[in-house]
Enzyme design. Structure first.
Site, PDB file in Angstrom:
ATOM      1  N   GLY A 103       0.855  -1.174   0.000  1.00 31.13           N
ATOM      2  CA  GLY A 103       0.000   0.000   0.000  1.00 31.13           C
ATOM      3  C   GLY A 103       0.891   1.223   0.000  1.00 31.13           C
ATOM      4  CB  SER A 104       0.186   4.828   0.251  1.00 31.55           C
ATOM      5  OG  SER A 104      -0.610   4.682   1.428  1.00 31.55           O
TER       6      SER A 104
ATOM      7  N   GLY B 201      -4.241 -25.557  12.368  1.00 32.91           N
ATOM      8  CA  GLY B 201      -5.593 -25.903  11.940  1.00 32.91           C
ATOM      9  C   GLY B 201      -6.339 -24.741  11.309  1.00 32.91           C
TER      10      GLY B 201
ATOM     11  CD  GLU C 173       2.679  -0.983   3.316  1.00 37.04           C
ATOM     12  OE1 GLU C 173       1.911  -0.589   2.428  1.00 37.04           O
ATOM     13  OE2 GLU C 173       2.432  -0.844   4.538  1.00 37.04           O
TER      14      GLU C 173
ATOM     15  CG  HIS D  91      -8.344 -30.609  17.773  1.00 39.33           C
ATOM     16  ND1 HIS D  91      -8.509 -30.806  16.426  1.00 39.33           N
ATOM     17  CD2 HIS D  91      -9.266 -29.701  18.135  1.00 39.33           C
ATOM     18  CE1 HIS D  91      -9.496 -30.038  15.993  1.00 39.33           C
ATOM     19  NE2 HIS D  91      -9.971 -29.376  17.010  1.00 39.33           N
TER      20      HIS D  91
ATOM     21  CG  HIS E 148      -1.433  -1.265   3.321  1.00 38.96           C
ATOM     22  ND1 HIS E 148      -0.581  -0.185   3.358  1.00 38.96           N
ATOM     23  CD2 HIS E 148      -2.681  -0.757   3.333  1.00 38.96           C
ATOM     24  CE1 HIS E 148      -1.293   0.922   3.395  1.00 38.96           C
ATOM     25  NE2 HIS E 148      -2.560   0.615   3.388  1.00 38.96           N
TER      26      HIS E 148
ATOM     27  CD  GLU F  80      -3.446  -7.840   2.721  1.00 40.84           C
ATOM     28  OE1 GLU F  80      -4.541  -8.440   2.607  1.00 40.84           O
ATOM     29  OE2 GLU F  80      -3.286  -6.666   2.355  1.00 40.84           O
TER      30      GLU F  80
HETATM   31  N1  TZD Z   1     -12.047 -21.115   9.538  1.00 45.94           N
HETATM   32  C1  TZD Z   1     -10.702 -21.267   9.578  1.00 45.94           C
HETATM   33  C2  TZD Z   1      -9.823 -20.132   9.156  1.00 45.94           C
HETATM   34  N2  TZD Z   1     -10.139 -22.395   9.982  1.00 45.94           N
HETATM   35  C3  TZD Z   1     -10.930 -23.423  10.384  1.00 45.94           C
HETATM   36  N3  TZD Z   1     -10.309 -24.533  10.815  1.00 45.94           N
HETATM   37  C4  TZD Z   1     -12.330 -23.320  10.320  1.00 45.94           C
HETATM   38  C5  TZD Z   1     -12.841 -22.135   9.892  1.00 45.94           C
HETATM   39  C6  TZD Z   1     -13.248 -24.436  10.778  1.00 45.94           C
HETATM   40  N4  TZD Z   1     -13.192 -25.644   9.930  1.00 45.94           N
HETATM   41  C7  TZD Z   1     -12.441 -26.741  10.286  1.00 45.94           C
HETATM   42  O1  TZD Z   1     -11.746 -26.831  11.307  1.00 45.94           O
HETATM   43  S1  TZD Z   1     -12.584 -27.979   9.149  1.00 45.94           S
HETATM   44  C8  TZD Z   1     -13.649 -27.085   8.181  1.00 45.94           C
HETATM   45  C9  TZD Z   1     -13.878 -25.832   8.748  1.00 45.94           C
HETATM   46  C10 TZD Z   1     -14.732 -24.805   8.113  1.00 45.94           C
HETATM   47  C11 TZD Z   1     -14.214 -27.668   6.948  1.00 45.94           C
HETATM   48  C12 TZD Z   1     -13.250 -27.693   5.801  1.00 45.94           C
HETATM   49  O2  TZD Z   1     -13.919 -28.138   4.661  1.00 45.94           O
HETATM   50  P1  TZD Z   1     -13.179 -28.827   3.471  1.00 45.94           P
HETATM   51  O3  TZD Z   1     -12.787 -30.268   3.983  1.00 45.94           O
HETATM   52  O4  TZD Z   1     -14.168 -28.917   2.363  1.00 45.94           O
HETATM   53  O5  TZD Z   1     -11.930 -28.147   3.146  1.00 45.94           O
HETATM   54  P2  TZD Z   1     -13.710 -31.514   4.405  1.00 45.94           P
HETATM   55  O6  TZD Z   1     -12.902 -32.687   4.002  1.00 45.94           O
HETATM   56  O7  TZD Z   1     -15.003 -31.434   3.680  1.00 45.94           O
HETATM   57  O8  TZD Z   1     -13.863 -31.463   5.887  1.00 45.94           O
END
Ligand code: TZD
Ligand code: CA
Length: 531
Positions: A25-26, A405, A28, A280, A70, A47
């Site tokens: 952006g500006s 995750g 940077e 988890h 930015h 980003e």
């Molecule tokens: N947003 C973000 C940034 N990270 C996350 N992990 C989630 C939401 C929650 N989440 C999971 O933990 S797994 C999942 C979500 C939304 C589903 C992913 O769907 P996909 O895979 O189609 O990539 P599957 O195989 O259908 O589960």
């Protein structure tokens, strides 16, 4: 007298940080003026994708990488992706532009209020230099902190600093080298060796750091000397051991009770290059069975300090592996043959055009049709069990997964890994949900002609969340289905050639092609559960 900008450009050149991932952006632009010819600026359109690509690139090259964002808005957009880089211990140097110094206090537009505080919980070190002439030293610290801590760092630079005079003393930073050596010696080495040698039934747990540190093959040598079973640490983000090796027992489930149960019958659990542990699912239980001792070896002092049980030694796992191999001077035991791959996976649910493929059919096709040294970046969450059942990964750097995750690493990460390891085949295995969080990386892949294959598994839903719904007693949550997405058209719009594979035969035929640029292959897949 050189400018701050000139000294910083030269410092980055000397440290090898000339591939810059960014979205400017500006604020940077003044840093980007007079950029020497050996710099390569890799533009990302969002980003999150910028950071994910840089993360993949840094992991594949093993070196710190500069990210140019930015102000507060760009930094904020990258923050979700940053959570993964923190957990994978990726040495990213994130630099954001700040308003001119006199405009920060009055909060002019694009002033980032208390910029270091914005990122502080995530990064290992964050600063805005107190004066312009301190910028070169602060940039050097950002690079060295990232390398020493193996954690992203953050530097906010007011844009009027770049043209300021640096001062003669700032040149001293140009040839600094800062390194770490952490080899256990004396009593600490003796006590550790004694614990391992005297164990009757030791078990090894290997973390992603083993692969990041280039210790994949050393870990095999150690395991074969010990003759002990090997697990990968829970919430795995890099594969530290060949997954069909006869000593490999798989990835530990990410819950307290099942991890404790897995260690039943072992008197010693030696954890190398992992936190203890990244659980988890909330499955309460005893951390360890009665009579089981745990020893963790990690370079990450915070991971050692925060573990809830066991002994820890903050040291280089590579040095500890060398030490143990020397002490275990008996020859390696014969371990038998690698586990064979399973027979033909279950055929699709229904025959004929439009049938859904079982994810195992997709992964068997990857395994059979692609070279053995293919690197996979996986962000497909409901297919985890199918993945490990079908794959046969024997090389270092074969597997990457979003370490915290946070979705949005997979697609950009595969572009970054492919840029970082030209010549090695790279495949992103991406779910139809996950793809959307980093989708703009397709454009960068097209513009840079990155030879990466995106294998897009379209099951029309957030599959893993359906499974979690069952686990948490929430069978009726809204917002889990994602119909109506055609990634062949989305990819073509970003400039990436794309095909839909209707059955396993079509998929195999497409995989046998070796294009020299990016491509996307979409297929409709059946819903499975992660475990
Ligand atoms: N947003 C973000 C940034 N990270 C996350 N992990 C989630 C939401 C929650 N989440 C999971 O933990 S797994 C999942 C979500 C939304 C589903 C992913 O769907 P996909 O895979 O189609 O990539 P599957 O195989 O259908 O589960
Ligand atoms: Ca899905």
């Amino acid at each position: 007298m050189p400018s701050v900008r000139r000294v910083c450009h030269e410092f980055l050149q000397r440290q090898g940080l000339t591939t810059v991932f960014g979205n400017p952006g500006s604020n940077e632009l003044p840093f980007l003026a007079d950029l020497p010819g050996d710099f390569r600026y890799v533009l990302g359109l969002h980003e999150g994708a910028v950071l994910g690509m840089a993360d993949g690139y840094a992991q594949a090259t093993g070196r710190p990488v500069l990210v140019n964002l930015h102000a507060a808005s760009g930094s904020g957009n990258a923050m979700g992706a940053l959570t993964n880089a923190v957990a994978s211990r990726t040495p990213l140097v994130v630099m954001a532009g700040q308003q001119v110094r006199t405009a920060i206090g009055p909060e002019a537009n694009l002033a980032s209020v208390d910029a270091p505080a914005l990122m502080k919980p995530l990064v290992g070190w964050a600063a805005e230099p107190a004066c312009a002439s301190d910028v070169p030293r602060a940039l050097a610290q950002a690079v060295f902190e990232a390398r020493l801590q193996r954690r992203p760092t953050y530097l906010s630079v007011p844009y009027d600093d770049w043209t300021a005079e640096a001062g003669d003393n700032s040149l001293d930073v140009l040839d600094r080298q800062v390194e770490r050596a952490s080899v256990p010696a004396g009593e600490q080495a003796r006590a550790l060796a004694e614990q391992v040698v005297s164990a009757e039934r030791p078990a090894l747990v290997l973390g992603g750091d083993i692969d990041s540190a280039g210790l994949f093959e050393d870990a095999v040598r150690l395991a074969e000397r010990l003759g002990s079973p090997v697990w990968a640490a829970p919430s795995l983000f890099r594969l530290p051991f060949p997954n069909r090796h006869p000593l490999f027992r798989g990835v530990l489930p990410a819950g307290i009770a099942p991890v404790g149960e897995a260690f039943e019958g072992h008197d010693l659990v030696l954890v190398l290059g992992a936190p203890v542990f990244r659980y988890h699912e909330h499955l309460p239980g005893r951390y360890l069975p009665e009579g089981t001792r745990l020893v963790q070896v990690t370079e990450d002092a915070s991971a050692a300090a925060r573990a809830p049980m066991g002994q820890a030694l903050v040291a280089d796992p590579g040095a500890v592996i060398d030490l143990l191999i020397k002490v275990l001077d008996s020859p390696a035991q014969p371990v038998g043959a690698y586990r064979p791959v399973p027979g033909p996976p279950a055929a699709g649910e229904a025959a004929g055009p439009g049938a859904r493929l079982h994810p195992e059919e997709v992964f068997a096709a990857l395994r059979d049709e692609l070279p053995a040294d293919t690197a996979y970046v996986v962000e497909s969450t409901s297919t985890n069990a199918s993945w490990w059942r079908q794959m046969d990964l024997r090389r270092p750097g074969s597997y990457y997964f979003p370490a915290a995750g946070g979705l949005g690493f997979g697609l950009p990460g595969s572009v970054g890994v492919a840029m970082g390891q030209p010549g090695r085949p790279v495949v992103g295995v991406i779910g139809d949900g996950s793809a959307n969080y980093g989708i703009t990386a397709l454009w960068t892949a097209a513009q840079q002609r990155v030879p990466v294959t995106i294998v897009l598994l379209r099951n029309g839903t957030y599959g893993a969340l359906r499974w979690f719904g069952g686990l948490l007693g929430v069978p009726d949550a809204p917002g889990l289905d994602i119909p109506g997405l055609d990634f062949t058209r989305i990819a073509e719009g970003y400039g990436v050639p794309a095909r839909h594979a209707g059955d396993a035969g079509e998929l195999r035929a497409l995989l046998a092609e070796r294009p020299d640029g990016p491509r996307l292959i979409q297929m409709d897949t059946a819903l499975t559960t992660p475990s």
